[in-house]
Write an enzyme that holds these catalytic residues in place. Structure first.
Site, PDB file in Angstrom:
ATOM      1  N   LEU A 154       0.954  -1.138  -0.075  1.00 46.75           N
ATOM      2  CA  LEU A 154      -0.013   0.018   0.017  1.00 46.75           C
ATOM      3  C   LEU A 154       1.200   1.379  -0.222  1.00 46.75           C
ATOM      4  O   LEU A 154       1.520   1.321   0.827  1.00 46.75           O
ATOM      5  CB  LEU A 154      -0.904  -0.004   1.180  1.00 46.75           C
ATOM      6  CG  LEU A 154      -2.010  -1.043   1.158  1.00 46.75           C
ATOM      7  CD1 LEU A 154      -2.785  -0.887   2.615  1.00 46.75           C
ATOM      8  CD2 LEU A 154      -2.851  -1.028   0.019  1.00 46.75           C
ATOM      9  N   PRO A 155       0.864   1.791  -1.032  1.00 49.56           N
ATOM     10  CA  PRO A 155       2.168   2.869  -1.462  1.00 49.56           C
ATOM     11  C   PRO A 155       1.985   4.198  -0.635  1.00 49.56           C
ATOM     12  O   PRO A 155       1.973   5.224  -1.332  1.00 49.56           O
ATOM     13  CB  PRO A 155       1.886   2.988  -2.943  1.00 49.56           C
ATOM     14  CG  PRO A 155       0.173   2.953  -2.988  1.00 49.56           C
ATOM     15  CD  PRO A 155      -0.056   2.022  -2.049  1.00 49.56           C
ATOM     16  N   CYS A 156       2.235   4.167   0.730  1.00 49.64           N
ATOM     17  CA  CYS A 156       2.294   5.421   1.460  1.00 49.64           C
ATOM     18  C   CYS A 156       3.393   5.918   1.235  1.00 49.64           C
ATOM     19  O   CYS A 156       3.585   7.473   1.418  1.00 49.64           O
ATOM     20  CB  CYS A 156       2.009   5.142   2.819  1.00 49.64           C
ATOM     21  SG  CYS A 156       3.316   4.042   3.405  1.00 49.64           S
ATOM     22  N   HIS A 157       4.424   5.533   0.464  1.00 46.02           N
ATOM     23  CA  HIS A 157       5.742   6.386   0.080  1.00 46.02           C
ATOM     24  C   HIS A 157       5.401   7.476  -0.962  1.00 46.02           C
ATOM     25  O   HIS A 157       6.290   8.197  -1.177  1.00 46.02           O
ATOM     26  CB  HIS A 157       6.844   5.446  -0.380  1.00 46.02           C
ATOM     27  CG  HIS A 157       6.416   4.558  -1.497  1.00 46.02           C
ATOM     28  ND1 HIS A 157       5.722   3.407  -1.387  1.00 46.02           N
ATOM     29  CD2 HIS A 157       6.622   5.111  -2.854  1.00 46.02           C
ATOM     30  CE1 HIS A 157       5.380   3.007  -2.457  1.00 46.02           C
ATOM     31  NE2 HIS A 157       5.941   3.639  -3.562  1.00 46.02           N
ATOM     32  N   ARG A 158       4.254   7.327  -1.501  1.00 44.24           N
ATOM     33  CA  ARG A 158       3.931   8.233  -2.744  1.00 44.24           C
ATOM     34  C   ARG A 158       3.257   9.615  -2.159  1.00 44.24           C
ATOM     35  O   ARG A 158       2.943  10.462  -2.908  1.00 44.24           O
ATOM     36  CB  ARG A 158       2.886   7.523  -3.564  1.00 44.24           C
ATOM     37  CG  ARG A 158       3.753   6.452  -4.442  1.00 44.24           C
ATOM     38  CD  ARG A 158       2.502   5.814  -5.376  1.00 44.24           C
ATOM     39  NE  ARG A 158       3.289   4.437  -5.855  1.00 44.24           N
ATOM     40  CZ  ARG A 158       2.314   3.364  -6.318  1.00 44.24           C
ATOM     41  NH1 ARG A 158       1.160   3.518  -6.221  1.00 44.24           N
ATOM     42  NH2 ARG A 158       3.119   2.431  -6.834  1.00 44.24           N
TER      43      ARG A 158
END
Length: 188
Positions: free
Chosen positions: A156-160
């Site tokens: 789940l791309p929280c880094h984006r």
């Protein structure tokens, strides 16, 4: 032959096989990646953790939230590891994995469930935008806190999600890991 000798003899008999254990309710492994070691866990065929958290803390959380039968069994995580490795090598842009947010709070679930729809591969969004998307426009800091505790990092791309001015802000794996992931996606 005494009773003790008889029991010892049975223990050394070649027909005796080592015990086998059933699959865990929660299987986990530690997986070394270019961005650090991730604890990966799966329960019921769904990813419940992809976390930079330490092993003892994460397995305790899994035992409390999912099941006390948490065992280090890497084989059930082969597909998760393969997809993660492909993603980190730049050959995969999406994950084909089911996720279970058992370790997330209700607010984190609200934020994380919304995330994949608004952050495509190679793009970024802001904490304020995510807050607006979940109808909580004044909750940018709370969104940041929720993403900082994302139990399923990378998948789940929280880094984006970045600051309003585009600055990189906190990430559970550290800012270098966040920078690595964003640079990787910018190339793809």
């Amino acid at each position: 032959m005494t009773d003790l000798e008889s029991r010892l003899n049975r223990l050394t008999t070649p027909d005796l096989k080592p015990p086998t254990f059933p699959d865990a309710d929660v299987a986990y492994t530690l997986h070394d990646t270019p961005i650090g070691t991730l604890l990966l866990a799966i329960a019921g065929g769904r990813v419940v953790a992809s976390s930079f958290g330490d092993e003892e803390t994460m397995t305790t959380r899994l035992a409390r939230a999912v099941s006390p039968r948490v065992l280090r069994q890497p084989r059930p995580l082969d597909d998760v590891r393969r997809q993660l490795d492909e993603y980190l090598a730049g050959s995969r842009h999406t994950f084909d994995l089911e996720v279970d947010l058992a370790l997330a709070t209700p607010f984190q679930r609200l934020v994380l469930n919304d995330l994949p729809d608004h952050t495509r591969y190679g793009a970024t969004t802001t904490y304020g935008t995510v807050a607006s998307d979940i109808d909580k426009p004044k909750a940018a800091r709370a969104v940041g806190t929720a993403l900082g505790a994302n139990p399923v990092c990378v998948v789940l791309p929280c880094h984006r999600v970045v600051g309003a001015n585009g600055a990189l802000t906190g990430y559970a794996g550290g800012l270098e890991a966040k920078r690595f992931l964003l640079n990787l996606e910018a190339k793809g």
